[in-house]
Structure formats: C-alpha cells, structure tokens
Design an enzyme around this catalytic site. Structure first.
Site, short mmCIF file in Angstrom:
data_model
loop_
_atom_site.label_atom_id
_atom_site.label_comp_id
_atom_site.label_asym_id
_atom_site.label_seq_id
_atom_site.Cartn_x
_atom_site.Cartn_y
_atom_site.Cartn_z
N CYS A 1 43.95 -0.62 5.54
CA CYS A 1 44.51 0.27 6.56
C CYS A 1 45.36 1.37 5.93
CB CYS A 1 45.34 -0.54 7.54
SG CYS A 1 46.81 -1.25 6.75
N ALA B 1 48.31 0.25 3.92
CA ALA B 1 47.90 -0.24 2.59
C ALA B 1 47.78 0.94 1.62
CB ALA B 1 46.59 -1.00 2.68
N ARG C 1 48.05 -6.33 -5.85
CA ARG C 1 47.34 -5.20 -6.45
C ARG C 1 47.54 -5.13 -7.96
NH1 ARG C 1 48.79 0.51 -6.33
NH2 ARG C 1 46.94 1.83 -6.62
N HIS D 1 47.14 7.54 1.70
CA HIS D 1 47.32 8.31 0.46
C HIS D 1 47.87 9.69 0.81
CE1 HIS D 1 43.49 6.05 -1.05
NE2 HIS D 1 44.56 5.31 -1.21
#
Ligand code: CFM
Ligand code: HCA
Length: 530
Positions: free
Chosen positions: A51, A54, A85, A183
């Site tokens: 999502c 994230a 991660r 991002h």
C-alpha cells in the site's frame, strides 16, 4: 509462450480477462509495445502489491537512521513491517540509530471515535524524551485519513515545542493504487522540508546515491568500491541515510539513480532547483557495475579518476572472475521468472545472464509505463483519477544555490552517450518471445510455474512458499532471504553462491505438491449409494 498468456486469460470471466490482457505482452522483436501499468488491482485478485503507507514509510522514509519514525495507526500496520525489509544502517557522529525500533501510536477503537491527535502528540513527547532523535516522521495509516486527524497540525506544534524537524506524511494506505503513491508523497516532503536546508564543505568527486536502500548491506558494498576509487558519497537516499546528509545533498556534483521508480521525482526536482544533473546507474551485476563506474568517471572527466576507476575495476573483478565462471558452468541454460516491485525485475537480469540464466518472464508489482517502455514515454501516459490524487509539486531554480557542475554544452555532449535523465525500460532488454506481465497475481504465478517450469523464481514472501511447494526454487529478491549484499562485485559472487546452492540442491526432486498427493476436498453426496 503465447499459449501461457492464453492459459492465464482463460481462467478469467470476460471483464477481468479484458483488463488483465492489457497488462501482459509477448516481447516481439523491435516492435514498439505498450503495456497497462499503475492501475487499480481488480478486487478479489490475490495481488502481491503493498500500500501507499508501505511505499512512504516502509520504503523511502523508514531507512533514515537518526529519525524516530512514528506510525500513527493501529499496531498491525507498524508491526507487520518491523525489520522485514532489511534496510540496514549505522549511527553517524551523533550516535543516533533507531532502525531496530518499531514506533506506533497503537490506535484503539476509542481513538477512532474521539480522534487520535492527542495520542500522537503524547507519542512524540515520549519519543523526544526517551530517544532525543535528530528528527521525527509521522506516517498516517488508513483509519487516520478516514477520521480526519490533522497530523500536519500536530507536526507543526511538535516542531515548535521540541525544536526539531517533524515531517508528517498523509500516506494512508488507500491512497493511489500501490506503494508507488507513497514514494511520491515521501519524495515531495523530503524535497520541500529537508533537501537544501544545510550546507556542507565542498569536496571533490562528490556524489549522491539515490534510490539505494542498503538492503542486506548493498549500499555499504557499493560505497566501499566508490570510496576506493576516490568518490565522496555525500548522501544516500535513503539507505543508511541520515537527516543531515539529505539536508546537504544539494551540495554534491552528481546524482546517481539506482531505483528510478522510487526516487526519480527527487532527482528531477534537485536538478531543476540546484542544477545537479542525474544519471541512471545499475549496481547489480559485474558488467552493469563496471559500466556505471565508467560512466561516472566520464562525467567528471578527470584523467586520474579515469585511471583509478580502471585499476579498481581490474582488481575487484579479478578477485571474483574464476568463481563466477565455475558457477556459470553449473547454471548455464537455466531459466528465471522475475517478479519484483518496481525495478529489480529489470536490474537483476544482467547478473543472471552472467551466470548463464535467461529471464523468460519478468514483471513489476507497481511500476509505471516508463519503467517498462522507457522514460521517453512519460509525456504520453494518461493521467487518471488515482494518479491525479497524488500531489505534483513544482520547484523553481534556487538563485542562490543553483550552479552548473559542468558547462551546458559539455553536458549536452555527454547526454548523447551517457544515461542522463534517462532509462530505457524493461521491455527493451527482454529476449524475443519472453513474457512481460504487470501486477502478476497468485493464480497467474501458478500457471506460469506449471507451464514453464523455471529453475528460479525471483519474487517476494507472499508467493515464495507457494512456488517452492510446487518444487521450484524461489529466491526473495526483496529481502534476499536474509542474505546479501548482492550489489557490486562482491555482491555478485555472493548472489551466485546463494542461488547456485538454492537451485542445485536435490531437495526439489523430493517435493510433491500437496494437491498431487490427496484431493483438496473430500465428502459424500447425501442420498446416494456408495
Ligand atoms: Fe525500488 Fe526498492 Fe524496488 Fe521499491 Fe519495494 Fe524494495 Fe522492491 Mo521490495 S525501492 S522499486 S518499493 S528497488 S521494498 S528496495 S525490494 S518492492 S523492486
Ligand atoms: C513492501 C516491502 C517489500 C515487501 C517484500 C515482499 C520489501 O513493499 O511493503 O513482499 O516480500 O521489499 O520488504 O517490498
């Protein structure tokens, strides 16, 4: 391979079929091919996507080591991403590194009903008191946007109260169609509130690594080689990154972009505002790394730097050559399916080829059309309601700090041979007859694995074990299956050893998929004999 596409489309109802068909193509020579990407996943389909939260907190903001990253939301959003991660980091001179912690406001039902702003402020107070971080980030998860908590107001008050930067991100999971929206939101805020806010002393051959997140220690291995050549790494965005390094990043002379999907926005904005050019690099694979190093040296054009680059390349490659060749002989002729986020399904193909493995299917979870078709396509991408939802910020030339690193005509000359402001996209590098599939899902993965029986599937945790239960080796290309680094020369040999062990183990021949041993359903139809 055309048959594989037909087999996949065959399982869908007509409407779904029509949608999914646009997201797949069979590479056809030099033909210009278009693919649908960055659109909504059809509800009910088991996608591998994540999502917006994230992409913002997990991917871009989370790796900054000396900040406390507070997740405003229910505990699950934070806990699920705790350390998974594998973005590694070390403290700088200020001694601060909070990467191993997991900070959340742990919203409860009563906070949803009465609002969570007070709880968020209390969490910031507590974090400052206990940890004294360089800065704080607040990331909102879905319920926060739904109930309307004003995290930006809280951030402003907290900044005044504690005298440290507090960055707030409205990156609720439901924004956009995938991680990609996150991002963009993260890039915008870093640009607006951090980049350019501190000055650094000028150093020679100074560069920034953008879109490199130090997964499994990649950045450390890349920087080791760059420093050996003589580069000064001002800042890495954001792997092993520090707040101050990002604030000073506009002082460097060249931006190198590894993962363009997650960071191209910042690279562009820094160029507009500070005149700092950006070049696409790929640090994965021996040839790619070597090429990137040569391109960087050409930009600076210094004879000593050029010579030192060749020296280091020769030294580093001779260390691994023999073993790479031994492993290549064992793996020659094998095939790979690569399905990863927004750049690795492309970046790893060169390294695999060096090990004798050809990629027969590749795709991205959340890439945009330019990641498939090349950056030139951007002006032709239709902007839909979902992408319009994510703010596009405009930056202007900073008259005080803008300067050209090299004369304009020389940069124009270099642009003809070096990848400045440019990437070619995945489709161009695929072999004829191979498949490109966007937003691959679980049923499609199963069909592909059954039909093509690849030797390795590079993918993520959500599908890894399904693939392995089918008797096919799956390598997590996100977390590196707790190994790494895989970037650079030493990383390449690390990767070669790991996947050779994974592929060549006899274990796969002992595996029978559970559904082959016994029926999935047993029972009796009532009122029938037997
Ligand atoms: Fe860039 Fe990444 Fe990737 Fe990515 Fe990611 Fe990642 Fe990835 Mo997982 S930033 S697009 S959002 S290279 S977390 S380090 S591995 S999906 S291919
Ligand atoms: C994310 C992070 C992820 C997930 C990996 C996976 C990562 O997208 O939220 O699905 O295995 O690299 O950790 O991409």
């Amino acid at each position: 391979n055309k048959k594989v596409i037909d087999k996949i489309l065959d399982v869908y109802p007509a409407k779904v079929m029509k949608n999914r068909k646009e997201h797949m193509l069979l590479k056809d020579g030099g033909k210009i091919q278009e693919i649908a990407a960055n659109t909504r996943t059809i509800p009910g389909i088991i996608t591998n996507r994540g999502c917006c939260y994230a992409g913002c907190k997990g991917v871009v903001i989370g790796p900054i080591v000396d900040m406390v990253h507070i997740v405003h939301g229910p505990v699950g959003c934070s806990y699920y991403a705790w350390g998974t991660r594998r973005n590694k980091g070390k403290a700088r001179e200020n001694g601060k590194n909070f990467l191993n912690y997991c900070f959340t406001t742990d919203m409860q039902e009563s906070d949803i009903v009465f609002g969570g702003e007070k709880k968020l402020m209390a969490a910031i107070d507590e974090a400052v008191e206990i940890f004294n971080p360089r800065a704080i980030s607040i990331s909102a998860t879905c319920p926060v946007g739904l109930i309307g908590d004003d995290i930006h107001k809280v951030a402003k008050n907290a900044k005044e109260k504690h005298g440290i930067p507090v960055l707030s991100f409205s990156c609720e999971g439901y924004k956009g169609v995938s991680q990609s929206a996150g991002h963009h939101i993260a890039n915008n805020k870093l640009m607006q509130e951090v980049v350019g806010t501190m000055d650094a002393e000028k150093k020679t051959f100074s560069i920034n690594l953008l879109g490199e997140y130090n997964i499994g220690g990649d950045e450390w291995e890349i920087s080791r080689v760059l420093q050996k050549i003589g580069y000064n790494v001002v800042c890495t965005m954001t792997g092993n990154g520090s707040y101050d390094d990002i604030a000073k990043s506009h002082n460097a002379d060249l931006n190198l972009v590894q993962c363009h999907r997650s960071i191209n926005y910042i690279a562009d904005m820094i160029e507009t505002k500070y005149g700092l050019p950006w070049m696409k690099v790929n640090f994965i694979g021996v040839e790619n790394f070597t090429q990137s190093l040569r391109n960087m040296a050409k930009f600076f054009g210094d004879p000593e730097l050029l010579a030192r680059t060749e020296e280091v390349i020769a030294e580093e490659t001779s260390d691994i050559e023999e073993e790479m060749e031994t492993i290549r002989q064992k793996l020659e002729g094998k095939t790979a399916v690569l399905y990863v986020g927004g750049s690795r399904a492309h970046h790893y193909q060169g390294l695999l080829k060096e090990l004798g493995i050809s990629t027969v299917v590749a795709g991205y979870e959340f890439a945009h059309r330019d990641d498939y078709e090349g950056r030139d396509i951007i002006p032709y991408i239709k902007i839909d309601a979902d992408s319009r939802n994510i703010e596009e910020i405009k930056v202007e030339k900073d008259e005080k700090n803008y300067f050209l690193r090299i004369p304009e005509d020389r940069l124009e000359e270099l642009k003809k041979e070096l990848p400045f402001n440019q990437y070619e996209g995945l489709i161009k590098d695929m072999e004829d007859g191979s498949l490109v599939i966007d937003d691959l899902n679980h049923i499609e993965t199963e069909i592909i694995v059954k039909a093509l029986k690849p030797s390795i599937v590079g993918s993520g945790v959500k599908d890894k074990y399904i693939i392995q239960k089918m008797g096919v080796y799956s390598k997590q290309l996100h977390s590196y299956d707790y190994s790494g680094p895989y970037a650079g020369y030493k990383g390449a040999i690390n990767f070669a050893r790991d996947i050779a062990a994974g592929m060549l183990t006899p274990a796969w021949s002992y595996i029978t998929a559970p559904w082959r041993k016994e029926p999935l359903l047993t029972g009796k139809v009532s009122n029938m004999e037997g």
